[in-house]
Write a protein that holds these residues in place. Structure first.
Motif, PDB file in Angstrom:
ATOM      1  N   HIS A 132       0.847  -1.197   0.000  1.00 50.90           N
ATOM      2  CA  HIS A 132       0.000   0.000   0.000  1.00 50.90           C
ATOM      3  C   HIS A 132       0.881   1.245   0.000  1.00 50.90           C
ATOM      4  CE1 HIS A 132      -3.160   2.537   2.448  1.00 50.90           C
ATOM      5  NE2 HIS A 132      -2.988   2.987   1.214  1.00 50.90           N
ATOM      6  N   VAL A 133       0.683   2.105  -0.986  1.00 51.41           N
ATOM      7  CA  VAL A 133       1.369   3.396  -1.077  1.00 51.41           C
ATOM      8  C   VAL A 133       0.304   4.483  -1.050  1.00 51.41           C
ATOM      9  CG1 VAL A 133       2.782   4.914  -2.514  1.00 51.41           C
ATOM     10  CG2 VAL A 133       3.346   2.479  -2.339  1.00 51.41           C
ATOM     11  N   PHE A 134       0.526   5.540  -0.251  1.00 49.27           N
ATOM     12  CA  PHE A 134      -0.478   6.594  -0.128  1.00 49.27           C
ATOM     13  C   PHE A 134       0.118   7.966  -0.411  1.00 49.27           C
ATOM     14  CE2 PHE A 134       1.306   5.906   4.117  1.00 49.27           C
ATOM     15  CZ  PHE A 134       1.683   7.189   4.484  1.00 49.27           C
ATOM     16  N   GLY A 135      -0.770   8.893  -0.772  1.00 50.94           N
ATOM     17  CA  GLY A 135      -0.418  10.298  -0.974  1.00 50.94           C
ATOM     18  C   GLY A 135      -1.651  11.144  -0.723  1.00 50.94           C
ATOM     19  N   GLY A 136      -1.488  12.465  -0.755  1.00 49.28           N
ATOM     20  CA  GLY A 136      -2.632  13.337  -0.523  1.00 49.28           C
ATOM     21  C   GLY A 136      -3.147  13.264   0.903  1.00 49.28           C
ATOM     22  N   VAL A 137      -2.243  13.060   1.865  1.00 46.45           N
ATOM     23  CA  VAL A 137      -2.584  12.927   3.282  1.00 46.45           C
ATOM     24  C   VAL A 137      -1.908  14.061   4.048  1.00 46.45           C
ATOM     25  CG1 VAL A 137      -2.354  11.470   5.327  1.00 46.45           C
ATOM     26  CG2 VAL A 137      -2.806  10.427   3.095  1.00 46.45           C
ATOM     27  N   SER A 138      -2.683  14.804   4.826  1.00 45.54           N
ATOM     28  CA  SER A 138      -2.102  15.945   5.548  1.00 45.54           C
ATOM     29  C   SER A 138      -1.078  15.507   6.579  1.00 45.54           C
ATOM     30  CB  SER A 138      -3.209  16.753   6.244  1.00 45.54           C
ATOM     31  OG  SER A 138      -4.006  17.432   5.301  1.00 45.54           O
ATOM     32  N   ASP A 139      -1.448  14.590   7.461  1.00 48.67           N
ATOM     33  CA  ASP A 139      -0.567  14.204   8.562  1.00 48.67           C
ATOM     34  C   ASP A 139      -0.735  12.717   8.847  1.00 48.67           C
ATOM     35  OD1 ASP A 139       1.028  14.005  10.773  1.00 48.67           O
ATOM     36  OD2 ASP A 139      -0.021  15.495  11.976  1.00 48.67           O
ATOM     37  N   PRO A 140       0.021  11.856   8.155  1.00 49.74           N
ATOM     38  CA  PRO A 140      -0.141  10.410   8.355  1.00 49.74           C
ATOM     39  C   PRO A 140       0.208   9.955   9.759  1.00 49.74           C
ATOM     40  CG  PRO A 140       1.798  10.872   7.015  1.00 49.74           C
ATOM     41  CD  PRO A 140       1.055  12.161   7.151  1.00 49.74           C
ATOM     42  N   TYR A 141       1.036  10.727  10.460  1.00 51.19           N
ATOM     43  CA  TYR A 141       1.442  10.353  11.816  1.00 51.19           C
ATOM     44  C   TYR A 141       0.280  10.472  12.804  1.00 51.19           C
ATOM     45  CZ  TYR A 141       5.558  11.775   9.189  1.00 51.19           C
ATOM     46  OH  TYR A 141       6.485  11.946   8.197  1.00 51.19           O
ATOM     47  N   TRP A 189     -15.356  23.540   8.816  1.00 51.00           N
ATOM     48  CA  TRP A 189     -14.567  22.304   8.859  1.00 51.00           C
ATOM     49  C   TRP A 189     -15.365  21.147   9.446  1.00 51.00           C
ATOM     50  CZ3 TRP A 189     -12.200  19.854  13.331  1.00 51.00           C
ATOM     51  CH2 TRP A 189     -12.502  20.480  14.553  1.00 51.00           C
ATOM     52  N   ASP A 190     -14.888  19.923   9.110  1.00 50.97           N
ATOM     53  CA  ASP A 190     -15.547  18.694   9.529  1.00 50.97           C
ATOM     54  C   ASP A 190     -14.737  18.044  10.649  1.00 50.97           C
ATOM     55  OD1 ASP A 190     -16.794  16.270   9.830  1.00 50.97           O
ATOM     56  OD2 ASP A 190     -16.271  15.493   7.844  1.00 50.97           O
ATOM     57  N   SER A 196      -8.442  17.401   9.025  1.00 46.36           N
ATOM     58  CA  SER A 196      -9.041  18.679   9.372  1.00 46.36           C
ATOM     59  C   SER A 196      -8.823  19.009  10.845  1.00 46.36           C
ATOM     60  CB  SER A 196     -10.537  18.665   9.045  1.00 46.36           C
ATOM     61  OG  SER A 196     -11.022  19.968   8.842  1.00 46.36           O
ATOM     62  N   VAL A 197      -8.876  18.000  11.686  1.00 42.55           N
ATOM     63  CA  VAL A 197      -8.593  18.202  13.108  1.00 42.55           C
ATOM     64  C   VAL A 197      -7.167  18.727  13.290  1.00 42.55           C
ATOM     65  CG1 VAL A 197      -8.297  17.038  15.337  1.00 42.55           C
ATOM     66  CG2 VAL A 197     -10.248  16.454  13.880  1.00 42.55           C
ATOM     67  N   VAL A 198      -6.232  18.131  12.554  1.00 45.90           N
ATOM     68  CA  VAL A 198      -4.827  18.532  12.661  1.00 45.90           C
ATOM     69  C   VAL A 198      -4.630  19.977  12.210  1.00 45.90           C
ATOM     70  CG1 VAL A 198      -2.511  18.149  11.718  1.00 45.90           C
ATOM     71  CG2 VAL A 198      -3.898  16.200  12.447  1.00 45.90           C
ATOM     72  N   THR A 199      -5.133  20.324  11.029  1.00 45.47           N
ATOM     73  CA  THR A 199      -4.903  21.673  10.502  1.00 45.47           C
ATOM     74  C   THR A 199      -5.684  22.731  11.268  1.00 45.47           C
ATOM     75  OG1 THR A 199      -6.555  21.209   8.766  1.00 45.47           O
ATOM     76  CG2 THR A 199      -4.240  20.938   8.187  1.00 45.47           C
ATOM     77  N   SER A 243      -9.455  25.216   4.756  1.00 44.57           N
ATOM     78  CA  SER A 243      -8.345  24.317   5.081  1.00 44.57           C
ATOM     79  C   SER A 243      -8.367  23.095   4.167  1.00 44.57           C
ATOM     80  CB  SER A 243      -8.465  23.886   6.542  1.00 44.57           C
ATOM     81  OG  SER A 243      -9.573  23.008   6.695  1.00 44.57           O
ATOM     82  N   PRO A 244      -7.401  22.175   4.305  1.00 46.53           N
ATOM     83  CA  PRO A 244      -7.459  20.924   3.534  1.00 46.53           C
ATOM     84  C   PRO A 244      -8.518  19.975   4.092  1.00 46.53           C
ATOM     85  CG  PRO A 244      -5.205  21.469   4.132  1.00 46.53           C
ATOM     86  CD  PRO A 244      -6.091  22.325   4.977  1.00 46.53           C
ATOM     87  N   ASP A 245      -9.749  20.417   4.095  1.00 45.14           N
ATOM     88  CA  ASP A 245     -10.899  19.674   4.608  1.00 45.14           C
ATOM     89  C   ASP A 245     -11.733  19.229   3.410  1.00 45.14           C
ATOM     90  OD1 ASP A 245     -12.978  19.606   7.271  1.00 45.14           O
ATOM     91  OD2 ASP A 245     -13.933  19.786   5.314  1.00 45.14           O
ATOM     92  N   LEU A 246     -12.037  17.936   3.313  1.00 41.03           N
ATOM     93  CA  LEU A 246     -12.713  17.429   2.119  1.00 41.03           C
ATOM     94  C   LEU A 246     -14.122  18.000   1.965  1.00 41.03           C
ATOM     95  CD1 LEU A 246     -11.650  13.672   2.076  1.00 41.03           C
ATOM     96  CD2 LEU A 246     -10.711  15.572   0.757  1.00 41.03           C
ATOM     97  N   VAL A 247     -14.847  18.138   3.067  1.00 46.33           N
ATOM     98  CA  VAL A 247     -16.205  18.672   2.986  1.00 46.33           C
ATOM     99  C   VAL A 247     -16.166  20.135   2.540  1.00 46.33           C
ATOM    100  CG1 VAL A 247     -18.253  19.293   4.323  1.00 46.33           C
ATOM    101  CG2 VAL A 247     -17.165  17.072   4.667  1.00 46.33           C
TER     102      VAL A 247
END
Length: 372
Positions: A132-141, A189-190, A196-199, A243-247
């Motif tokens: 599995h390779v991912f991208g487009g993630v604000s904070d994977p940690y 924000w959602d 969204s919580v992180v940003t 923000s980088p919030d999908l909704v």
């Protein structure tokens, strides 16, 4: 005569034994060469998963496909590709995650924090887990999928990817530069979105430092965005930040429309490849993020071990400014020559113009708290 026959049989036996020894000694190299040839020529099966159709995630996918094609992995050629989109529905996202981790895929590529989480959770029960390779993630940690913020090589052995934490502080500092009297900024924000919580947490700290009041309105779906945006304008905000919030990203047009009626600007951390009506957009170059993650996916398809690839934060930053907006606002927002010189994209009366490429990758991990 018998003696001659015995000698002939013994000679043939010795030749056969020698040939067997030679064949056995060459077995390893022949197997290795065959495996390499098979890997180079066989079709690989790849699943590409995104949570919703928004410009940023579409751009990530476009960039990833371009990188895979460049490396020789093209749908219908060396790659059998199947694409999935949950269309923003978490039930569908979980069903997709179960399907792709159960099917015979050589690799799963995902875009968005929610897709990372659903696939990671399903993959824990797969036998064996799928790469599995991912991208487009604000904070994977912060995604709760066993990726360490302190040790970027500490993550599930079958998973790797890139985080791209938005330069939130830079966006607010630019807003203050354009309007030094800025005091109240609205945010839709959602709270169900980890990214969204992180940003939002970062924005609260930044606003506190800059003497700005962050006025928040929650929206957990697209229907709620209209009401949330209207509540912000009624609370006398000076601008709205997306923000980088999908909704919120999906409802960008609605938010811009409400802000336009109130004669206040919108600024975003999710730059798009189109004219959006925002005064400025400072954040990730999403096609570039997808391209980098696509190269990583190609590395894994080529045989690189995901366990040996650290999960880093990569943020190619781009700035888009719209010169047509300032004159429509009730307050003075000054797009100075200095700001225009920093812009990668400028929108004016004649259209959208790319003036220079986005900045190089920047590690933004410390901004989320903790150390690299």
């Amino acid at each position: 005569m018998v003696a001659v026959l015995k000698k002939l049989v013994l000679g043939l036996a010795l030749i056969a034994a020698s040939a067997a020894v030679l064949l056995y000694s060459d077995l390893g190299s022949r197997k290795s060469g065959g495996a390499l040839t098979s890997r180079a020529n066989r079709q690989v099966r790849v699943a590409m998963v995104q949570h919703v159709s928004v410009a940023s995630l579409d751009d990530v996918m476009t960039g990833a496909l371009a990188a895979l094609k460049e490396r020789g992995y093209e749908s219908g050629g060396r790659m059998v590709l199947k694409q999935y989109n949950a269309q923003g529905d978490i039930g569908t996202a979980n069903a997709i995650a179960k399907e792709v981790t159960s099917a015979d895929f050589d690799l799963i590529f995902s875009a968005s924090t929610i897709s990372l989480q659903t696939i990671a959770n399903a993959n824990r029960f797969a036998t064996p887990p799928r790469k599995h390779v991912f991208g487009g993630v604000s904070d994977p940690y912060a995604a709760g999928v066993a990726i360490s913020r302190d040790n970027h090589l500490q993550h599930p052995s079958y998973m790797t990817g890139y985080g791209s934490l938005a330069p939130v502080e830079d966006a607010f500092k630019l807003a203050v530069e354009l309007n030094p009297s800025l005091k109240r900024v609205g945010l839709v924000w959602d709270p169900a979105e980890t990214n969204s919580v992180v940003t939002t947490g970062i924005a609260r700290e930044v606003c506190k430092k800059l003497g700005i009041t962050l006025v928040e309105a929650n929206a957990e779906n697209s229907t709620a965005v209209t009401e949330a945006a209207a509540s912000l304008t009624s609370r006398q905000v000076d601008a709205i930040w997306i923000s980088p919030d999908l909704v919120a990203s999906n409802g960008l047009g609605v938010i811009v429309g409400k802000a336009k009626l109130a004669h206040i600007p919108v600024f975003t951390s999710i730059p798009r490849q189109t004219i959006t009506g925002a005064l400025f957009e400072l954040g990730a170059d999403y096609p570039a993020i997808g391209y980098d993650a696509g190269l990583l996916a190609a590395d894994v398809l080529d045989g690189r071990d995901p366990a040996q690839i650290p999960v880093e934060n990569v943020m190619p930053v781009t700035l888009q400014v719209n010169r047509t907006i300032a004159s429509t606002l009730k307050d003075k927002w000054n797009l100075s020559d200095a700001v225009l010189k920093r812009a990668n994209v400028i929108v004016d009366e004649t259209g959208r113009h790319v003036v220079k490429p986005s900045e190089g990758a920047v590690d933004t991990a410390p901004a989320a708290g903790g150390t690299k």
